[in-house]
Design a protein around this motif. Structure first.
Motif, PDB file in Angstrom:
ATOM      1  N   HIS A   1      18.579  33.676  31.420  1.00  9.70           N
ATOM      2  CA  HIS A   1      17.898  33.291  32.675  1.00  9.70           C
ATOM      3  C   HIS A   1      16.480  32.782  32.418  1.00  9.70           C
ATOM      4  CE1 HIS A   1      16.171  33.422  36.679  1.00  9.70           C
ATOM      5  NE2 HIS A   1      15.363  34.395  36.312  1.00  9.70           N
ATOM      6  N   PRO A   2      15.583  33.564  31.765  1.00  4.92           N
ATOM      7  CA  PRO A   2      14.234  33.015  31.523  1.00  4.92           C
ATOM      8  C   PRO A   2      14.252  31.747  30.672  1.00  4.92           C
ATOM      9  CG  PRO A   2      14.545  35.117  30.370  1.00  4.92           C
ATOM     10  CD  PRO A   2      15.683  34.967  31.317  1.00  4.92           C
ATOM     11  N   VAL A   3      15.222  31.631  29.758  1.00  5.12           N
ATOM     12  CA  VAL A   3      15.298  30.408  28.949  1.00  5.12           C
ATOM     13  C   VAL A   3      15.642  29.211  29.835  1.00  5.12           C
ATOM     14  CG1 VAL A   3      16.610  29.234  27.139  1.00  5.12           C
ATOM     15  CG2 VAL A   3      15.860  31.599  26.801  1.00  5.12           C
ATOM     16  N   GLU A   4      16.582  29.381  30.771  1.00  5.44           N
ATOM     17  CA  GLU A   4      16.936  28.287  31.684  1.00  5.44           C
ATOM     18  C   GLU A   4      15.773  27.935  32.613  1.00  5.44           C
ATOM     19  OE1 GLU A   4      19.534  26.339  31.640  1.00  5.44           O
ATOM     20  OE2 GLU A   4      20.315  27.424  29.908  1.00  5.44           O
ATOM     21  N   VAL A   5      15.031  28.949  33.061  1.00  6.23           N
ATOM     22  CA  VAL A   5      13.861  28.675  33.903  1.00  6.23           C
ATOM     23  C   VAL A   5      12.830  27.870  33.108  1.00  6.23           C
ATOM     24  CG1 VAL A   5      11.953  29.699  35.203  1.00  6.23           C
ATOM     25  CG2 VAL A   5      14.236  30.720  35.327  1.00  6.23           C
ATOM     26  N   ALA A   6      12.643  28.229  31.835  1.00  7.07           N
ATOM     27  CA  ALA A   6      11.717  27.471  30.984  1.00  7.07           C
ATOM     28  C   ALA A   6      12.200  26.031  30.841  1.00  7.07           C
ATOM     29  CB  ALA A   6      11.597  28.139  29.610  1.00  7.07           C
ATOM     30  N   GLY A   7      13.534  25.848  30.753  1.00 13.25           N
ATOM     31  CA  GLY A   7      14.073  24.493  30.680  1.00 13.25           C
ATOM     32  C   GLY A   7      13.761  23.690  31.930  1.00 13.25           C
ATOM     33  N   LEU A   8      13.846  24.329  33.096  1.00  8.21           N
ATOM     34  CA  LEU A   8      13.487  23.649  34.349  1.00  8.21           C
ATOM     35  C   LEU A   8      12.020  23.232  34.327  1.00  8.21           C
ATOM     36  CD1 LEU A   8      15.334  25.924  36.941  1.00  8.21           C
ATOM     37  CD2 LEU A   8      15.885  23.552  36.383  1.00  8.21           C
ATOM     38  N   MET A   9      11.169  24.068  33.752  1.00  7.05           N
ATOM     39  CA  MET A   9       9.741  23.734  33.686  1.00  7.05           C
ATOM     40  C   MET A   9       9.485  22.551  32.743  1.00  7.05           C
ATOM     41  SD  MET A   9       8.347  25.854  35.847  1.00  7.05           S
ATOM     42  CE  MET A   9       9.894  25.559  36.751  1.00  7.05           C
ATOM     43  N   THR A  10      10.306  22.429  31.663  1.00 11.69           N
ATOM     44  CA  THR A  10      10.135  21.267  30.780  1.00 11.69           C
ATOM     45  C   THR A  10      10.579  19.987  31.479  1.00 11.69           C
ATOM     46  OG1 THR A  10      12.332  21.498  29.765  1.00 11.69           O
ATOM     47  CG2 THR A  10      10.502  22.694  28.731  1.00 11.69           C
ATOM     48  N   ASP A  11      11.563  20.088  32.390  1.00 12.47           N
ATOM     49  CA  ASP A  11      11.948  18.899  33.168  1.00 12.47           C
ATOM     50  C   ASP A  11      10.774  18.380  33.986  1.00 12.47           C
ATOM     51  OD1 ASP A  11      14.526  19.064  32.205  1.00 12.47           O
ATOM     52  OD2 ASP A  11      15.279  20.191  33.932  1.00 12.47           O
ATOM     53  N   LEU A  12       9.897  19.290  34.391  1.00 15.45           N
ATOM     54  CA  LEU A  12       8.712  18.912  35.164  1.00 15.45           C
ATOM     55  C   LEU A  12       7.538  18.535  34.270  1.00 15.45           C
ATOM     56  CD1 LEU A  12       8.853  21.783  37.834  1.00 15.45           C
ATOM     57  CD2 LEU A  12       9.674  19.436  38.074  1.00 15.45           C
ATOM     58  N   LYS A  13       7.752  18.659  32.921  1.00 19.35           N
ATOM     59  CA  LYS A  13       6.712  18.340  31.927  1.00 19.35           C
ATOM     60  C   LYS A  13       5.455  19.185  32.133  1.00 19.35           C
ATOM     61  CE  LYS A  13       8.193  13.606  30.890  1.00 19.35           C
ATOM     62  NZ  LYS A  13       9.523  13.737  31.491  1.00 19.35           N
ATOM     63  N   LEU A  14       5.650  20.470  32.346  1.00 17.80           N
ATOM     64  CA  LEU A  14       4.520  21.375  32.549  1.00 17.80           C
ATOM     65  C   LEU A  14       3.945  21.833  31.219  1.00 17.80           C
ATOM     66  CD1 LEU A  14       5.821  23.426  35.592  1.00 17.80           C
ATOM     67  CD2 LEU A  14       4.303  21.456  35.556  1.00 17.80           C
ATOM     68  N   ASP A  15       2.721  22.379  31.267  1.00 19.81           N
ATOM     69  CA  ASP A  15       1.992  22.708  30.041  1.00 19.81           C
ATOM     70  C   ASP A  15       2.583  23.926  29.336  1.00 19.81           C
ATOM     71  OD1 ASP A  15       1.234  24.710  31.725  1.00 19.81           O
ATOM     72  OD2 ASP A  15      -0.868  24.136  31.841  1.00 19.81           O
ATOM     73  N   GLN A  16       2.111  24.183  28.114  1.00 19.51           N
ATOM     74  CA  GLN A  16       2.706  25.219  27.270  1.00 19.51           C
ATOM     75  C   GLN A  16       2.533  26.617  27.864  1.00 19.51           C
ATOM     76  OE1 GLN A  16       0.455  24.430  23.709  1.00 19.51           O
ATOM     77  NE2 GLN A  16      -1.076  26.022  24.158  1.00 19.51           N
ATOM     78  N   GLU A  17       1.422  26.871  28.566  1.00 25.52           N
ATOM     79  CA  GLU A  17       1.236  28.186  29.182  1.00 25.52           C
ATOM     80  C   GLU A  17       2.296  28.443  30.250  1.00 25.52           C
ATOM     81  OE1 GLU A  17      -2.455  27.085  27.204  1.00 25.52           O
ATOM     82  OE2 GLU A  17      -1.269  26.059  28.744  1.00 25.52           O
ATOM     83  N   THR A  18       2.639  27.394  31.014  1.00 25.92           N
ATOM     84  CA  THR A  18       3.659  27.552  32.047  1.00 25.92           C
ATOM     85  C   THR A  18       5.032  27.787  31.419  1.00 25.92           C
ATOM     86  OG1 THR A  18       2.394  25.988  33.395  1.00 25.92           O
ATOM     87  CG2 THR A  18       4.602  26.535  34.151  1.00 25.92           C
ATOM     88  N   ILE A  19       5.357  27.091  30.324  1.00 25.87           N
ATOM     89  CA  ILE A  19       6.640  27.290  29.646  1.00 25.87           C
ATOM     90  C   ILE A  19       6.728  28.714  29.112  1.00 25.87           C
ATOM     91  CG2 ILE A  19       8.194  26.446  27.864  1.00 25.87           C
ATOM     92  CD1 ILE A  19       7.483  24.416  30.116  1.00 25.87           C
ATOM     93  N   ALA A  20       5.640  29.199  28.494  1.00 29.17           N
ATOM     94  CA  ALA A  20       5.629  30.570  27.979  1.00 29.17           C
ATOM     95  C   ALA A  20       5.780  31.572  29.123  1.00 29.17           C
ATOM     96  CB  ALA A  20       4.335  30.830  27.210  1.00 29.17           C
ATOM     97  N   THR A  21       5.121  31.305  30.241  1.00 28.52           N
ATOM     98  CA  THR A  21       5.236  32.195  31.410  1.00 28.52           C
ATOM     99  C   THR A  21       6.673  32.260  31.901  1.00 28.52           C
ATOM    100  OG1 THR A  21       2.965  31.722  32.084  1.00 28.52           O
ATOM    101  CG2 THR A  21       4.450  32.572  33.779  1.00 28.52           C
TER     102      THR A  21
END
Length: 696
Positions: free
Chosen positions: A48-68
């Motif tokens: 689940h958190p890995v898929e949420v991180a994938g959604l954040m990369t689709d939005l091209k968000l910064d590294q802190e947001t991906i880690a969060t």
């Protein structure tokens, strides 16, 4: 599920300078911490958190947001702490994770309280960093995609309703329309499964029968635009089932009567081409009056920009068309998230105007239910536009009034409103504002919000501010009553009470301010005996049992009862010593004591009647009065002064009616006897502050 290297490569594609080592550590950390935990689907929980991180990369968000996104559930669902997160990933990530983490106690709250407290947490976190909301929306979207795996239907419905009421509207307010539409679709399937299936089947049927009609219309539009030299991309689709169902509900029509189920999007190279394309469409096909909206010149509060129009294609087919540039399209689909793309460099201020209003609502709401109501009003209503006389533009929900407008401009202006003009004409404050109106607010120096405004205001900000003002006014008036009653209590202790004794009493009662004590006394939230004991410890030790009524002991004696037989005074007539009384005894119950003229006695109650009289002990009887005061400053204090002068203890005080210029209260008083109650009534009736006083 994304593999570790795939996730890191996604981030490096749009941010070559990202800290790959930190992202790798976050991925490994969440896998290790969640360990063997599984989801309802049977998948490992860390998927689940890995898929949420994938959604954040689709939005091209910064590294802190991906880690969060990778870490957002570790504090709630594992032994990890915020301190651990800060040590391993830095204070910025720790702050974001803390903002997204759901408090465990929320899950045990009643439904509305849980939703409201969850919302309170995110609004406060969003006030510091909008990325908290972006991660949370990704978290909720993925949870909705896997909602069907949850076995308990009531849990699925609760999550779907919360998504429809809170998270989809929040996604809209930050401009993330892709997230909003998918959340609405998934929630609608759970909340209205029959309607979802029926509309879906009809859409499939239309798609099978139209012979590619959507593509044909899109091609016609593209050719018409190309012939006029406008280079565009044109795409078409049927509206999704929730959008159609919403129109059916709003218009009270059947599916067959919804004529505009096709929508087309035209993407141009620049703003000038948007308006050129609009001109071509309006000259080629008939446009429907009242359906044109220009959100390019006047964007929505969430930054959404586009031209909207509706056309009559062929003889009777209505189609909706949106026209926007490529840059607008990305911003419109992903909203504030689009601004966080690394290539943008500078980050926007998360405290956009509507968010500031929500934070103010959080601060002024009285309880969870009120917060939930006000916030839903603030985030989920169609908008209109209105102007100040100087040309400043404000967006408001449909149905807004000048009072809503005033609070939107500034809370202080709303509080001081006494009148308004719309387009130069004086109008009642409950008048609804229309699109494009110029609203001028007339204010008074000493005015304050009126309780009656709650009958017509529609914005959450206005309702929250009005209720807060009314509560503060009520608090001050009740505290003034308590202040006068306190003076009477202080005379009953065996010592002179000064400021020092009062300060010590506040500590013993665990109160901070004198007004807190006065309010508790005035609102009958604390007993006289407890106040006396706090002022002078031991001062109540020698009180005889006549005064023990405050601790639940019998202070009244009744003649005519068999020894050991319990009794209670009738709530309908509140007899006091001096009234002629009778008793009613039903089999297996105690005796109920009534005044001889009680209306209940005329209703033919099936019980034994007992001839009773009052005994020697006669303290602690409750007399109930109905007092109507003039609605002006100081009248409550005047009533409290009368009670204090007559040495009476106020047990309850309830406002039962507000009918300007009068306010009516029901008051329960602990009195000695009928003459005591009669003296109080006489004093009230003689007061200029009292319009009417009667015993109930």
């Amino acid at each position: 599920m994304l593999r570790q290297y795939e996730l890191v490569e996604r981030v490096l594609e749009y941010d070559p300078d990202a800290d790959a080592a930190m992202l790798n550590r976050a991925y490994v950390y969440t896998v290790q911490k969640h360990g063997t935990q599984t989801r309802a689907s049977g998948d490992p929980y860390f998927s689940h958190p890995v898929e949420v991180a994938g959604l954040m990369t689709d939005l091209k968000l910064d590294q802190e947001t991906i880690a969060t996104a990778l870490l957002h559930d570790t504090v709630e669902d594992t032994l990890a702490t915020i301190e651990d997160i800060e040590t391993n990933f830095g204070p910025d990530v720790a702050r974001l994770v803390d903002g997204v983490t759901k408090l465990s106690k929320i899950e045990q709250m009643p439904e509305n309280e849980r939703a409201a407290e969850n919302l309170r947490k995110f609004l406060l976190a969003m006030s510091e960093d909008i990325r908290v909301l972006l991660v949370k929306l990704g978290d909720r979207l993925h949870n909705m995609r896997t909602l069907h795996f949850i076995k308990k239907p009531e849990k699925r419905l609760r999550i779907a309703r919360e998504t429809m009421d809170i998270y989809a509207p929040l996604a809209e307010r930050v401009g993330m329309y892709e997230y909003m539409r998918e959340m609405q679709m998934l929630a609608f399937a759970q909340l209205e499964p029959e309607a979802f299936r029926t509309i879906g089947n009809r859409l499939d049927q239309i798609r099978a029968e139209d012979g590619g009609q959507v593509d044909a219309i899109a091609l016609d539009m593209k050719h018409a635009l190309s012939e006029m030299g406008v280079t565009t991309e044109v795409s078409g689709r049927e509206k999704h089932p929730f959008s159609i169902w919403k129109k059916m509900a709003e218009r009270h029509v059947s599916f067959d009567q919804v004529t505009d189920i096709m929508a087309f999007r035209i993407i141009t190279e620049d703003v000038a081409d948007c308006y050129r394309a609009l001109g071509v469409l309006h000259t080629t096909w008939q446009f429907l009056p009242g359906k044109f909206k220009d959100y390019i010149s006047t964007p929505k509060t969430n930054g959404y920009r586009s031209l909207h129009t509706s056309l009559l294609y062929g003889k009777s087919m209505r189609v909706e068309v949106q026209i926007r540039t490529r840059e607008m399209h990305r911003t419109n689909e992903f909203g504030l998230a689009a601004h966080w793309a690394y290539k943008q460099g500078d980050k926007p201020d998360g405290q956009v105007g509507w968010l500031r209003d929500l934070i103010e609502i959080v601060d002024t709401s009285h309880d969870a239910e009120e917060l939930f109501e006000h916030t839903r009003l603030a985030i989920y209503q169609d908008r209109i536009f209105a102007f100040t006389p100087k040309g400043a533009l404000f967006q408001l929900p449909k149905g807004s009034t000048p009072v809503d407008f005033a609070f939107a401009v500034h809370t202080d202006l709303g509080a001081q409103t006494v009148g308004a003009k719309i387009n130069g004409r004086h109008i009642p404050l409950r008048t609804q504002i229309n699109n494009g109106d110029v609203v001028e607010i007339i204010k008074g120096k000493n005015s304050e919000p009126q309780l009656s405004w709650l009958g017509f205001v529609v914005t959450g900000k206005a309702r929250a501010a009005i209720r807060r003002s009314v509560r503060l006014k009520e608090y001050a008036e009740v505290a003034e009553i308590g202040r006068k009653l306190y003076d009477g209590i202080a005379t009953r202790v065996p010592a002179k009470v000064g400021k020092k004794a009062l300060r010590e009493a506040l500590k013993r009662l665990e109160m901070e301010e004198e007004d807190d004590l006065y309010y508790a006394i005035g609102a009958a939230k604390i007993e006289d005996r407890d106040v006396m004991e706090a002022l002078v410890p031991g001062s109540t030790a020698e009180l005889d049992d006549e005064q023990n009524w405050q601790r639940g002991g019998k202070a009244l004696s009744i003649r005519g009862l068999t020894a050991g037989v319990g009794f209670q005074l009738g709530e309908c007539c509140h007899p006091v010593p001096g009234d002629r009384i009778v008793g009613l005894r039903k089999p297996g119950e105690g005796v109920e004591v009534h005044a001889i003229d009680c209306l209940q006695l005329a209703s033919g109650i099936d019980a034994d009647w007992l001839d009773l009289s009052w005994g020697k002990r006669s303290r602690g009887a409750i007399g109930r009065l109905r007092v109507t005061l003039y609605d002006r400053p100081g009248t409550l204090a005047e009533m409290a002064g009368i009670f204090a002068q007559n040495h009476v203890n106020v047990k309850t005080l309830d406002q039962t009616q507000l009918d300007h210029p009068f306010t009516t209260y029901e008051v329960d008083l602990e009195v000695q006897d009928l003459p005591h109650l009669t003296r109080i009534l006489s004093a009230l009736r003689a007061s200029d502050s009292v319009a009417q006083a009667e015993r109930m």
